[in-house]
Each structure stands twice: as structure tokens, then as C-alpha cells.
Design an enzyme around this catalytic site. Sequence first.
Site, PDB file in Angstrom:
ATOM      1  CB  SER A  51      10.182  -2.163 -27.163  1.00  0.00           C
ATOM      2  OG  SER A  51       9.651  -1.089 -27.272  1.00  0.00           O
ATOM      3  CB  THR A  52      13.188  -0.248 -30.765  1.00  0.00           C
ATOM      4  OG1 THR A  52      11.364   0.035 -30.638  1.00  0.00           O
ATOM      5  CG2 THR A  52      12.922  -0.612 -32.460  1.00  0.00           C
ATOM      6  CG  ASP A 104       9.012  -1.995 -19.616  1.00  0.00           C
ATOM      7  OD1 ASP A 104       8.891  -1.728 -18.404  1.00  0.00           O
ATOM      8  OD2 ASP A 104       8.400  -1.991 -20.289  1.00  0.00           O
ATOM      9  CG  HIS A 141       7.111  -1.727 -25.187  1.00  0.00           C
ATOM     10  ND1 HIS A 141       7.837  -1.092 -24.955  1.00  0.00           N
ATOM     11  CD2 HIS A 141       6.671  -1.859 -23.752  1.00  0.00           C
ATOM     12  CE1 HIS A 141       8.862  -1.448 -23.525  1.00  0.00           C
ATOM     13  NE2 HIS A 141       7.130  -1.876 -22.907  1.00  0.00           N
ATOM     14  CG  MET A 148      13.868   3.763 -27.126  1.00  0.00           C
ATOM     15  SD  MET A 148      13.157   5.417 -28.534  1.00  0.00           S
ATOM     16  CE  MET A 148      12.778   3.919 -29.801  1.00  0.00           C
TER      17      MET A 148
END
Length: 357
Positions: A175-176, A298, A202, A295
Site C-alpha cells: 500500500s503506502t 491488510d 492499493h 498503512m
Amino acid sequence: MTSELMRVLVVDDSRIFRGVLEEALAGCSDLKVVGSVWSGEKALEFAKQSLPDFVTLDIEMPGLGGLATLRALRALAADKNKSLGVLLVSSHTRRGAAVTIEGLQEGAFDFLTKPEGPNQQANLAALREQLSAKLAAYRSRRGSRNAAPQVATAVPVAASVPRKSRFSAVVIGASTGGPEALARLLPSVAPYCPVPMFLVQHLPPDFTGYFSTSLARRCGSAVVEAQDGMIAQPKHLYVAPGGRHLVLHSTDSRLVMKLSDTPPENGCRPAVDVLFRSAALACNGQVLAVVLTGMGNDGAKGSVVMKRAGAHVIVQDEATSVVWGMPGSTMAAGAAHEVLPVDEIGTAILSHLGLRR
């Protein structure tokens, strides 16, 4: 964590949107807007005089564009041995998506898209919510880092003749900070990987196509956006499309991809947990799983399922993660077999697949 107010610089060529951003930021605690400028050139002038802690950066500006401004700001921060977070502000356009992907791969902290709804108050609330979450993530990271991270580039190198490996697939969640980590990791792995690879990063629906194309260019190998019913092939990387879960099934000893519109999990669709659970079942546990910077949590529950099924789980370490939410929660759940810096994960993947670099 530092108790000082985080100093934020707003950069956008639209006076109206600069005002909207400033109003949204006024609702966030622990920060101070120290400047608001209308161009990349003005942003660099400001940063040379007083480097901020965080910048919201419009990526589509006349003159010195967003990407050039990003590179110059990061170089300036590195020269001063300071940490600087850059949040890209993108529009829902093709150009906006492509430039955002490139900026994330070059080290921008994260991005947000400009709200385009008809209700201004709803737009402001949505913007404030996005900013609050991303700034909170950056503050937590800032508290554990005092200097700018070193930027490294993964260099593809030849792999040896493969030995026998028990793994039939590699699955990755990020993600991030993921686009930058993947740009460092994948060029040394994807061209040599003897099994199919599957990735959940993401991103919004309009972004994953450009992301796949960019990865293919960097890796020099087949990277495609997954499609419903597609049969997985070795030495291919399949990227989950934004807005849809990627689910793996085993049919006649082949891995087949299915796309699902079931509700988001962990606030995400695609979700890493969905891919990981399906891969554990479809591959009978013979999977190598990697959880990169991101972040939230998940991938943690999916990694627990993976580990119980017999898979091997690698997570990125805190020091090289932009946000240690996903890897950290996976480790806290007891699902991680290895915790490695991002630049060592590629070697580990190839080794587990029976290849030595």
C-alpha cells in the site's frame, strides 16, 4: 515522536484549490501551514530558505512540473540530511494517473485525488478525511526517522539455473510506499521468476493500468493487469485492477484468475487478504507471500491463513518501510517467517524459488 508542529507547504497553481487545502489542513491537529505557493519554482525558493516537513504537491502545473519539483525537493532534503514527506495531489485524468504513478515510484510519500463531487462541503469533508489519515501515517513514520532515507535502485542481475522449489506462485501485497518499494524490488526478480506472481497494490481503478505498464517498462518482463478468467503463466506478474478483488482458483492444475466485486475488506478493494486466502487454497499452501510497506493491516489475516496452510511469509522491515502498518501487523499476528530490508527481499525470493543470484 516529535512534539513540534509539523510544518506544511501547500503547492498548487489553483488559488481556489490552495484555499480548499488550507481550510482542510486547518482541521488537522499538530501541524502548521507555513507557506502556500502557486508553482514549482516558488516551492523550491521557499524550501531553500526554510525546508518544510511536509509538502502537498499538485502534479500538473505549468512551468516546473510536479515530477521535476518532487525530484528537486527530495534532492534538497537529502543535501540537508532531512526527512521530507511529499503528498501528490492528483486529478482523475489519464495524465494525472500516469504522473502520479511515476511520482510514487520516485519516492513521494502518498497521493490523494481532488474531490470532484457537486457538494462543496462534502468535498471538503472528504479531503480533510484523506489528509488526516495520510498525515497521521506520516507523523508516525516521522517519529522513528530523523534523516532522509537513502534512495537505492535495484539492478537486474542474471540468475543461475533453477533448483527444484516447492513454491508454485508468489503473491505480494503493498500500500503506502509500495510503488517505490516495488520499483526497487521487482526488476531483480520478475524477469527470472519461474512461477507466476500476483500483486495487490492499493490504487484507484484509473491507476492500475498505468502502474502495470510502468512496472513492465522497469522490469523488462511481462506485467499485466489481471483479467477475469485469465490463466496464469510463468514469468508473468499479474496486478489486481483497482476496485476489484483478485481471487485465484485451481482448475485442471492451472491457476485461473477471477475478479470479484464483493465488499471491501479492511477498507480496501482489491484487498491483500482476499488474494492471500485464495492463493493458500488454490496452491495448497505452496506459496511464497510478501507483505511490503503500507498503512493499515491488510494482509495480516491472510498471512495467518497462509502460514497455517504451509506457505512462507516475508515482510519488509520497519526501517525501510514508508509505513510499517501492514508488515508490522503481519509480524504482530505471528505470521512472518522472515523480516527483511526491501533490498534483500529479492534475493530471498529467488533463493526460495531455487535460484541463486
